[in-house]
Design a protein around this motif. Structure first.
Motif, short mmCIF file in Angstrom:
data_model
loop_
_atom_site.label_atom_id
_atom_site.label_comp_id
_atom_site.label_asym_id
_atom_site.label_seq_id
_atom_site.Cartn_x
_atom_site.Cartn_y
_atom_site.Cartn_z
N GLU A 70 0.83 -1.21 0.00
CA GLU A 70 0.00 0.00 0.00
C GLU A 70 0.86 1.26 0.00
OE1 GLU A 70 -2.44 -0.42 3.43
OE2 GLU A 70 -3.90 -1.76 2.45
N HIS A 71 2.07 1.12 0.51
CA HIS A 71 2.99 2.26 0.57
C HIS A 71 3.35 2.75 -0.84
CE1 HIS A 71 6.36 4.73 1.80
NE2 HIS A 71 7.23 3.95 1.19
N HIS A 72 3.28 1.88 -1.83
CA HIS A 72 3.56 2.32 -3.20
C HIS A 72 2.51 3.30 -3.69
CE1 HIS A 72 5.93 -1.67 -3.89
NE2 HIS A 72 6.65 -0.76 -3.26
N ALA A 73 1.26 3.07 -3.31
CA ALA A 73 0.18 3.96 -3.74
C ALA A 73 0.12 5.22 -2.88
CB ALA A 73 -1.15 3.22 -3.69
N ASP A 74 0.47 5.09 -1.60
CA ASP A 74 0.42 6.22 -0.67
C ASP A 74 1.78 6.30 0.02
OD1 ASP A 74 -0.11 8.18 1.15
OD2 ASP A 74 -1.66 7.08 2.25
N ARG A 75 2.73 6.92 -0.64
CA ARG A 75 4.10 6.92 -0.15
C ARG A 75 4.29 7.74 1.12
NH1 ARG A 75 7.68 9.39 -4.86
NH2 ARG A 75 9.28 9.15 -3.26
N LEU A 76 3.34 8.58 1.49
CA LEU A 76 3.44 9.37 2.70
C LEU A 76 2.74 8.72 3.90
CD1 LEU A 76 2.94 13.00 1.32
CD2 LEU A 76 5.08 11.82 1.87
N LYS A 77 2.14 7.54 3.67
CA LYS A 77 1.45 6.86 4.77
C LYS A 77 2.38 6.62 5.95
CE LYS A 77 -1.04 2.51 5.77
NZ LYS A 77 -0.05 1.92 6.69
N ILE A 78 3.61 6.23 5.68
CA ILE A 78 4.57 5.93 6.73
C ILE A 78 4.90 7.16 7.57
CG2 ILE A 78 6.64 6.32 5.33
CD1 ILE A 78 7.86 3.85 6.70
N THR A 79 4.78 8.35 6.98
CA THR A 79 5.08 9.57 7.73
C THR A 79 3.96 9.95 8.68
OG1 THR A 79 4.11 11.10 6.09
CG2 THR A 79 6.39 10.41 5.74
N ALA A 161 13.96 6.22 -6.35
CA ALA A 161 13.92 5.31 -7.51
C ALA A 161 12.97 4.15 -7.28
CB ALA A 161 15.32 4.80 -7.82
N HIS A 162 12.83 3.72 -6.03
CA HIS A 162 11.94 2.59 -5.75
C HIS A 162 10.48 2.94 -5.99
CE1 HIS A 162 10.55 -1.16 -4.04
NE2 HIS A 162 9.73 -0.50 -3.24
N HIS A 163 10.14 4.21 -5.92
CA HIS A 163 8.75 4.62 -6.05
C HIS A 163 8.37 5.01 -7.47
CE1 HIS A 163 7.34 4.32 -1.92
NE2 HIS A 163 8.60 4.54 -1.60
N ARG A 164 9.21 4.67 -8.41
CA ARG A 164 8.87 4.84 -9.82
C ARG A 164 8.38 3.51 -10.34
NH1 ARG A 164 14.74 7.33 -10.95
NH2 ARG A 164 14.54 9.23 -9.68
N PRO A 165 7.15 3.45 -10.88
CA PRO A 165 6.62 2.17 -11.40
C PRO A 165 7.61 1.54 -12.36
CG PRO A 165 4.92 3.85 -11.39
CD PRO A 165 6.22 4.55 -11.05
N PRO A 166 7.78 0.23 -12.32
CA PRO A 166 7.01 -0.77 -11.57
C PRO A 166 7.60 -1.13 -10.21
CG PRO A 166 8.43 -1.90 -13.10
CD PRO A 166 8.70 -0.41 -13.27
N HIS A 167 8.29 -0.21 -9.56
CA HIS A 167 8.84 -0.42 -8.22
C HIS A 167 9.79 -1.62 -8.20
CE1 HIS A 167 5.63 2.35 -7.15
NE2 HIS A 167 4.77 1.52 -7.67
N GLY A 168 10.68 -1.65 -9.17
CA GLY A 168 11.54 -2.83 -9.34
C GLY A 168 13.01 -2.58 -9.08
N SER A 169 13.35 -1.55 -8.32
CA SER A 169 14.75 -1.29 -8.00
C SER A 169 14.84 -0.55 -6.66
CB SER A 169 15.42 -0.45 -9.10
OG SER A 169 14.81 0.84 -9.18
N ALA A 170 16.07 -0.36 -6.18
CA ALA A 170 16.34 0.41 -4.96
C ALA A 170 15.49 -0.06 -3.78
CB ALA A 170 16.12 1.90 -5.23
N TYR A 171 15.53 -1.35 -3.51
CA TYR A 171 14.73 -1.92 -2.42
C TYR A 171 15.34 -1.68 -1.04
CZ TYR A 171 12.13 -4.68 -5.90
OH TYR A 171 11.35 -5.09 -6.96
#
Length: 204
Positions: A70-79, A161-171
């Motif tokens: 869900e963090h991918h769709a709402d990247r500020l949720k964790i804040t 970089a991790h938050h650029r679709p398809p979220h496939g790098s910088a884990y």
């Protein structure tokens, strides 16, 4: 409430551990390098763990996986989460391991170098999500910004970089040191292929 107690107990044992080192356990000669090695190990582990949570565990089966996806769709949720909420998912696993490590080290059953290395790994694992949270804050404070600029904790720029679709790098979410190497060898795809053969195909 349980998450808060877990977090307070872990932070208390962390302070006791620091006092123990200061008073009783001799620091190895190469202690800065040992700490960095443990920190780098925690970062590499966060890369692998993040791949698994993002792509191989269904959100309906794991609250932790759901939170990461869900963090991918709402990247500020964790804040918007409190410190205890951020620490909660890892505490039930980390706290027993931390306590089991502390006792043998205090009794001298683990060599100081290995104890310090494992301590650094535990710190990276324990604070990984807190560091991840810092990378999403617009102003995490001057101390955190300094640590990010030194490369000791992952920065917003490195994590973006991790938050650029398809979220496939910088884990990696501890220091980010492992991202260039693991991304270059496509570790996420290689790991996914291995997990699929083991019966854990990609679900996200």
């Amino acid at each position: 409430m349980c998450a808060r107690y877990y977090s307070l107990l872990w932070l208390t044992t962390l302070l006791l551990w620091a006092a123990l080192w200061w008073q009783a356990i001799p620091l190895p000669a190469w202690w800065p390098l040992i700490l960095l090695a443990g920190w780098a190990t925690a970062d590499a582990g966060s890369y692998v763990f993040h791949v698994i949570l993002d792509h191989h565990i269904g959100a309906e089966r794991s609250a932790m996986a759901r939170g990461f996806q869900e963090h991918h769709a709402d990247r500020l949720k964790i804040t918007r989460e409190s410190l205890s909420q951020v620490l909660a998912p890892v505490m039930p696993l980390l706290l027993p391991a931390w306590l089991l490590l502390s006792a043998p080290a205090a009794l001298g059953w683990i060599a100081p170098g290995w104890a310090l290395y494992l301590c650094a790994v535990a710190l990276g694992v324990g604070f990984g999500q807190v560091i991840h949270r810092w990378s999403h804050l617009p102003d995490p404070g001057p101390v955190v910004i300094a640590l990010q600029r030194m490369g000791l904790v992952v920065s917003a720029r490195a994590h973006d970089a991790h938050h650029r679709p398809p979220h496939g790098s910088a884990y990696a979410i501890v220091s980010g040191w492992s991202n260039p190497l693991f991304d270059a060898v496509a570790l996420d795809r290689r790991l996914s292929a291995v997990l699929a053969r083991l019966g854990y195909p990609r679900v996200a």
